[in-house]
Design an enzyme around this catalytic site. Sequence first.
Site, PDB file in Angstrom:
ATOM      1  CB  THR A 135      -5.143  -6.255  14.387  1.00  0.00           C
ATOM      2  OG1 THR A 135      -3.797  -5.808  14.545  1.00  0.00           O
ATOM      3  CG2 THR A 135      -5.781  -6.373  15.755  1.00  0.00           C
TER       4      THR A 135
ATOM      5  CG  ASN B  27       6.305  -8.237  14.708  1.00  0.00           C
ATOM      6  OD1 ASN B  27       6.346  -9.402  15.131  1.00  0.00           O
ATOM      7  ND2 ASN B  27       5.991  -7.233  15.477  1.00  0.00           N
TER       8      ASN B  27
ATOM      9  CD  GLN C 210       6.347  -7.095   9.438  1.00  0.00           C
ATOM     10  OE1 GLN C 210       7.014  -6.761   8.459  1.00  0.00           O
ATOM     11  NE2 GLN C 210       5.842  -6.215  10.279  1.00  0.00           N
TER      12      GLN C 210
ATOM     13  CG  HIS D 123      -0.425  -1.134   6.874  1.00  0.00           C
ATOM     14  ND1 HIS D 123       0.655  -0.639   7.580  1.00  0.00           N
ATOM     15  CD2 HIS D 123      -1.016  -2.029   7.696  1.00  0.00           C
ATOM     16  CE1 HIS D 123       0.690  -1.203   8.779  1.00  0.00           C
ATOM     17  NE2 HIS D 123      -0.311  -2.034   8.872  1.00  0.00           N
TER      18      HIS D 123
ATOM     19  CB  THR E 130     -20.146  -1.297   3.593  1.00  0.00           C
ATOM     20  OG1 THR E 130     -21.502  -1.155   3.998  1.00  0.00           O
ATOM     21  CG2 THR E 130     -19.983  -0.796   2.168  1.00  0.00           C
TER      22      THR E 130
ATOM     23  CB  CYS F 167       2.052  -2.691  17.395  1.00  0.00           C
ATOM     24  SG  CYS F 167       1.697  -2.744  15.655  1.00  0.00           S
TER      25      CYS F 167
END
Lengths: 382, 382
Positions: free
Chosen positions: B67, B146, B174, B196, B232, B319
């Site tokens: 995203t 997706n 995907q 993920h 970071t 989502c």
Amino acid sequence: MDYSATTPIDPRVLEAMKPYFLKNFGNSMSLHSWGTEAKEALEISREKIASLMNANPKDLIFTGSATESDNMVLKGIVYANKDKGKHIIVSAIEHDCIIETAKWLEKQGIEVTYLPVDKYGIVDLNTLKKAIRKDTVLVSIMHANNEIGTIEPIEEIGKLCREKDVCFHTDATQSYGKIPTDVKRMNIDLLTCNAHKVYGPKGVGALYIREGIEIEPLLHGGGHEFGLRSSTVNVPGIVGFATIAEIQKKEMKSEATRLTKLRDKLINDILKIEDSHLNGHPTKRLPNNANFWFAYIEGESLIVHLNINGVGASTGSACSSDSLEPSHVLLAIGLKPEQAHGSLRLTMGKYTVKEDVDYVIEILPEIVEKLRKISPFKKGYG
Amino acid sequence: MDYSATTPIDPRVLEAMKPYFLKNFGNSMSLHSWGTEAKEALEISREKIASLMNANPKDLIFTGSATESDNMVLKGIVYANKDKGKHIIVSAIEHDCIIETAKWLEKQGIEVTYLPVDKYGIVDLNTLKKAIRKDTVLVSIMHANNEIGTIEPIEEIGKLCREKDVCFHTDATQSYGKIPTDVKRMNIDLLTCNAHKVYGPKGVGALYIREGIEIEPLLHGGGHEFGLRSSTVNVPGIVGFATIAEIQKKEMKSEATRLTKLRDKLINDILKIEDSHLNGHPTKRLPNNANFWFAYIEGESLIVHLNINGVGASTGSACSSDSLEPSHVLLAIGLKPEQAHGSLRLTMGKYTVKEDVDYVIEILPEIVEKLRKISPFKKGYG
């Protein structure tokens, strides 16, 4: 001696995260059991993290970092309040992620006041009062400074902003989980914090947004986090963040007392070195932070020599270590560029013991002496 | 049966990440040994992840999610090319994080063409050719969808954009690590991917930016990632991402063959159910994706009943599960809202075995039958 750059995660945090990596790995938006389970873990975590800042859990959203939270605040408040005004105020010693975002907004036509600070890095309330205009949509002043450790009078600043009806944001990245943070008592409208500065995982931040505050999202998409921050929710990371929030709630106070003693010993003994100076306030500073400047030497050489001796430290902040520019924080408290270049930040944490402090106090004078002997800034010094 | 929502992490990934949580926890920007060590891990990871898309490592930056990468592309390209034009093209079946960002840009005065697709969800090259204008600064078309799994003719789209001198972005969230992705062969200027969706950790994304492409950062701050993405660096997460990239490079091909067989069995057998229909292309689709619509029933009820029987599945995408709106993807391929509401997505992964597929094939007809009996859409059905 560089815990303000980042921290190792607490082993209890890793244990808490593990099941969410492997077994309870669901997407919190899914309608099936795996999703519900993830959603539950998310909401329990939200409560724990909110509790440590006395916030209502529903006012807290998760982000990917403090940098993201800070970017979202500045841009999101400005975009949501375009009709109200185009002026924001930030302190001159904010972290780069506030300063650089403010500079970017200036390019988009926003006016920014960079509020000066005194020699300790403290914002003056009268100066702030005068800087607030009718078209000011945001005041952003950090809770504690990442370089010099100075703690700002957040409660008074919050009160002033509330009176003036101006939205007040504080970047609490260096203070959350280390010293008390209370969004209600301190009159805070928006608060940034993250996990990796306080023994939690990297890549997880949060943003407190008081109910009623108008803000636009920075990440658009699937509408996660009450429509304010899209992106598949990092449940394992958030569970880790919540675990450390719960731990710090119990351990923070005694740890702060312990670190304050070590810090004061470090400061007292290092100031015995000739031409050494403390940066920041002697008492209004983070329990784990000591920051100095040494005449005639380069901070970078100090870091290299400390590293050879097994000590990790920093000059300026970790985030701007690529840069050759002197620290904007040190310039803002009145140091000359050559003085700012001679700075050293020593920051302690939960695995720092008295022996570590003694060791630094033992080796630092020799390193300073050695570097001054070869210093191009003062020939023949020592 | 919901691997496209998210995946458990591969145990080898967790093992690889562990040391970077606890021992090698340094900040990659720090000048001392802990920092150098983190920086080395970061750069080795960058090489591994770049290798699986045939990219130069220095053209890859890390973000917090797909995203974020997608938001950065749309906003960053538009802001960096303000003087060149104010028109962008996205396909009508992009993920919400492209569609919603495009809608937000429309509010800022940018013109957006939402490119139609055919009944399989495939973008037509001639339609795209006609849509490209002199002031078009970006074309964004996903590699694989997706929801319906359709694979777009990315190589041809890339070639066309290169000829027309328009910047081309593909969201490969995907497809990365599941089917071959080659930024050079496919003429890709910008590519989004994450960890993920392919057995890596949540909260880690990447963005390929071909050398010479002008783009503005989304996150301003300390200047990490070549000045393009401050924050970071999430070294443990990135090491995890790199570990899975290396694993998928070896295992992807045989796994795709295995999953394609399971997928085709799933499709063939489920289509035997009366009034059931395949969404997406019969062959130009992801090896792990099957998507259907069933007349007279609600997808959400299907999900609930499958879940009672121990099967996790989705309707629309994970989502947007909060939304009651029918899927924009299914509407774009010509389904009526009531048809789109009756959709079911089954997505498989590396732990899916033939027995799982057989089980779904066994229980689904009964569930469909049962739901149709109580359906308000067709009284007395069955």
